[in-house]
Design a protein around this motif. Structure first.
Motif, PDB file in Angstrom:
ATOM      1  N   SER A  64     -87.378  68.037 -69.577  1.00  0.00           N
ATOM      2  CA  SER A  64     -88.805  67.759 -69.418  1.00  0.00           C
ATOM      3  C   SER A  64     -89.264  66.475 -70.098  1.00  0.00           C
ATOM      4  O   SER A  64     -90.460  66.175 -70.098  1.00  0.00           O
ATOM      5  CB  SER A  64     -89.624  68.934 -69.962  1.00  0.00           C
ATOM      6  OG  SER A  64     -89.267  69.193 -71.310  1.00  0.00           O
ATOM      7  N   TYR A  65     -88.362  65.711 -70.682  1.00  0.00           N
ATOM      8  CA  TYR A  65     -88.745  64.427 -71.265  1.00  0.00           C
ATOM      9  C   TYR A  65     -88.836  63.415 -70.127  1.00  0.00           C
ATOM     10  O   TYR A  65     -87.855  62.736 -69.763  1.00  0.00           O
ATOM     11  CB  TYR A  65     -87.745  63.989 -72.332  1.00  0.00           C
ATOM     12  CG  TYR A  65     -87.784  64.829 -73.593  1.00  0.00           C
ATOM     13  CD1 TYR A  65     -88.769  65.798 -73.784  1.00  0.00           C
ATOM     14  CD2 TYR A  65     -86.835  64.668 -74.594  1.00  0.00           C
ATOM     15  CE1 TYR A  65     -88.814  66.573 -74.933  1.00  0.00           C
ATOM     16  CE2 TYR A  65     -86.872  65.437 -75.751  1.00  0.00           C
ATOM     17  CZ  TYR A  65     -87.863  66.392 -75.909  1.00  0.00           C
ATOM     18  OH  TYR A  65     -87.896  67.162 -77.051  1.00  0.00           O
ATOM     19  N   LEU A  80     -89.285  74.037 -69.927  1.00  0.00           N
ATOM     20  CA  LEU A  80     -90.643  73.510 -69.817  1.00  0.00           C
ATOM     21  C   LEU A  80     -90.767  72.713 -68.525  1.00  0.00           C
ATOM     22  O   LEU A  80     -89.809  72.093 -68.070  1.00  0.00           O
ATOM     23  CB  LEU A  80     -90.999  72.603 -71.005  1.00  0.00           C
ATOM     24  CG  LEU A  80     -91.142  73.261 -72.382  1.00  0.00           C
ATOM     25  CD1 LEU A  80     -91.618  72.239 -73.401  1.00  0.00           C
ATOM     26  CD2 LEU A  80     -92.102  74.445 -72.356  1.00  0.00           C
ATOM     27  N   ARG A  98     -93.435  69.920 -66.141  1.00  0.00           N
ATOM     28  CA  ARG A  98     -94.355  68.809 -66.374  1.00  0.00           C
ATOM     29  C   ARG A  98     -95.310  68.589 -65.201  1.00  0.00           C
ATOM     30  O   ARG A  98     -95.404  67.482 -64.673  1.00  0.00           O
ATOM     31  CB  ARG A  98     -93.556  67.532 -66.633  1.00  0.00           C
ATOM     32  CG  ARG A  98     -92.631  67.551 -67.848  1.00  0.00           C
ATOM     33  CD  ARG A  98     -93.353  67.826 -69.150  1.00  0.00           C
ATOM     34  NE  ARG A  98     -94.556  67.059 -69.318  1.00  0.00           N
ATOM     35  CZ  ARG A  98     -94.585  65.781 -69.708  1.00  0.00           C
ATOM     36  NH1 ARG A  98     -93.468  65.136 -69.972  1.00  0.00           N
ATOM     37  NH2 ARG A  98     -95.733  65.148 -69.849  1.00  0.00           N
ATOM     38  N   TRP A 116     -97.635  70.200 -70.007  1.00  0.00           N
ATOM     39  CA  TRP A 116     -96.459  70.931 -70.488  1.00  0.00           C
ATOM     40  C   TRP A 116     -96.696  72.420 -70.247  1.00  0.00           C
ATOM     41  O   TRP A 116     -97.652  72.986 -70.788  1.00  0.00           O
ATOM     42  CB  TRP A 116     -96.237  70.695 -71.986  1.00  0.00           C
ATOM     43  CG  TRP A 116     -96.001  69.270 -72.366  1.00  0.00           C
ATOM     44  CD1 TRP A 116     -96.944  68.330 -72.613  1.00  0.00           C
ATOM     45  CD2 TRP A 116     -94.734  68.621 -72.560  1.00  0.00           C
ATOM     46  NE1 TRP A 116     -96.358  67.129 -72.956  1.00  0.00           N
ATOM     47  CE2 TRP A 116     -95.002  67.276 -72.920  1.00  0.00           C
ATOM     48  CE3 TRP A 116     -93.410  69.044 -72.466  1.00  0.00           C
ATOM     49  CZ2 TRP A 116     -94.001  66.361 -73.186  1.00  0.00           C
ATOM     50  CZ3 TRP A 116     -92.409  68.122 -72.736  1.00  0.00           C
ATOM     51  CH2 TRP A 116     -92.689  66.808 -73.085  1.00  0.00           C
ATOM     52  N   THR A 117     -95.872  73.052 -69.437  1.00  0.00           N
ATOM     53  CA  THR A 117     -95.999  74.488 -69.193  1.00  0.00           C
ATOM     54  C   THR A 117     -94.622  75.143 -69.313  1.00  0.00           C
ATOM     55  O   THR A 117     -93.588  74.498 -69.098  1.00  0.00           O
ATOM     56  CB  THR A 117     -96.572  74.770 -67.792  1.00  0.00           C
ATOM     57  OG1 THR A 117     -95.686  74.236 -66.801  1.00  0.00           O
ATOM     58  CG2 THR A 117     -97.952  74.143 -67.619  1.00  0.00           C
ATOM     59  N   ARG A 118     -94.616  76.421 -69.651  1.00  0.00           N
ATOM     60  CA  ARG A 118     -93.358  77.147 -69.845  1.00  0.00           C
ATOM     61  C   ARG A 118     -92.859  77.731 -68.524  1.00  0.00           C
ATOM     62  O   ARG A 118     -93.642  78.125 -67.669  1.00  0.00           O
ATOM     63  CB  ARG A 118     -93.544  78.289 -70.845  1.00  0.00           C
ATOM     64  CG  ARG A 118     -94.022  77.844 -72.212  1.00  0.00           C
ATOM     65  CD  ARG A 118     -94.195  79.036 -73.133  1.00  0.00           C
ATOM     66  NE  ARG A 118     -94.867  78.655 -74.376  1.00  0.00           N
ATOM     67  CZ  ARG A 118     -95.050  79.467 -75.404  1.00  0.00           C
ATOM     68  NH1 ARG A 118     -94.617  80.714 -75.351  1.00  0.00           N
ATOM     69  NH2 ARG A 118     -95.667  79.051 -76.489  1.00  0.00           N
ATOM     70  N   HIS A 171     -86.108  75.871 -74.422  1.00  0.00           N
ATOM     71  CA  HIS A 171     -87.135  75.012 -75.015  1.00  0.00           C
ATOM     72  C   HIS A 171     -88.291  75.765 -75.671  1.00  0.00           C
ATOM     73  O   HIS A 171     -88.805  75.350 -76.709  1.00  0.00           O
ATOM     74  CB  HIS A 171     -87.687  74.067 -73.944  1.00  0.00           C
ATOM     75  CG  HIS A 171     -88.179  72.771 -74.483  1.00  0.00           C
ATOM     76  ND1 HIS A 171     -88.101  71.589 -73.785  1.00  0.00           N
ATOM     77  CD2 HIS A 171     -88.744  72.442 -75.659  1.00  0.00           C
ATOM     78  CE1 HIS A 171     -88.608  70.614 -74.504  1.00  0.00           C
ATOM     79  NE2 HIS A 171     -89.009  71.104 -75.647  1.00  0.00           N
TER      80      HIS A 171
END
Length: 287
Positions: free
Chosen positions: A54-55, A91, A93, A98-100, A130
């Protein structure tokens, strides 16, 4: 560079790692600069690079940081055999938020995508869940990681943003070598919630995320008298003092400061040589 064991494994990692997140978020530096930062970290003896699927800027950009790190390692002319890349999944995007997502089907898919993004020719060194998604049990969410270990896609597993009870549940599913929770001068919860103590007792590596407080707070370190005065006394930056403070809290702590400039990672590495006395640690604790 000083080395430490990764949890209970036989893997050695550098005592300070490089956090890759800002190299891939909105406002990220040019790719050439990002790769130069990674190469400089390697030159300085850093062998741990922290990333995540997710980066990235948003969902269309997923796995950007992993691809970037893989490219940097491929182009590096030095020896990379000791390098450990730690990534994460769980996670999402959407529109940059940001959501799980602990859906086992999603995690199974993103583990495979991370494996491919990092080169696809050797197991992911360390894959970390994460953040626990309350919509799915920890047991269900970590089942894909266990499968991936058995299939040779993942070498070691860790967790992030977990409580002690959640770590224990995770360890009943798959061997865990690391925990990555927020820890910095403003957020000291690991000292009181039992996580840091548990990691030390169980020989789990503790990675403090956002060790310098993140982009919004990092400039405020100079305004913390105890930290600023120690930095002046020891002729180092306030950032070095914070990283040295974290490492002094427990032998299981391995900070992973991020960097977008060569000077930043060069400064972070200097923290290895900074020694803080008990009295100095108490001064920071009281601040």
């Amino acid at each position: 560079m000083k080395r430490k064991k990764l949890g209970n494994s036989n893997f050695n990692i550098s005592a300070i790692g490089l956090g890759g997140m800002p190299l891939s978020l909105s406002g990220r530096p040019p790719e050439s600069q990002a790769i130069a930062v990674i190469h400089r970290a390697l030159d300085l003896g850093i062998t741990l690079i922290d990333t995540a699927d997710s980066y990235c800027e948003d969902q269309s950009d997923k796995h950007h940081n992993e691809h970037l790190i893989a490219k940097a390692l491929q182009e590096y002319t030095g020896d990379i055999r000791a390098v450990t890349v730690a990534t994460k999944g769980g996670l999402m995007r959407p529109q940059g938020a940001w959501t799980r997502n602990g859906n086992p089907h999603h995690l199974r898919k993103t583990i495979r995508e991370s494996f491919e993004a990092l080169g696809g020719n050797q197991p992911i060194d360390l894959w970390q869940y994460h953040s626990p998604d309350p919509a799915y049990t920890i047991e269900a969410a970590l089942a894909p990681a266990k499968e991936a270990v058995e299939a040779g896609i993942i070498r070691f597993v860790g967790v992030s943003n977990f409580s002690v009870e959640q770590i224990k549940r995770a360890r009943d599913v798959v061997e865990i070598v690391s925990v990555q929770n927020q820890y910095n001068p403003w957020h000291r919860q690991p000292e009181s919630d039992g996580v840091l103590e548990y990691c030390e007792a169980e020989n789990l590596t503790f990675f403090p995320w956002s060790p310098l407080g993140g982009s919004r707070r990092v400039t405020s370190l100079q305004d913390m008298p105890a930290i600023a005065s120690l930095a002046a006394e020891k002729n180092v930056s306030v950032y070095c003092i914070v990283l040295a403070w974290l490492m002094a809290k427990s032998p299981c702590v391995v900070p992973i400061p991020a960097a977008t400039k060569l000077s930043s990672i060069e400064d972070s590495v200097k923290a290895i040589e900074v020694k803080l006395t008990d009295e100095e640690l108490q001064k920071i604790a009281a601040s």
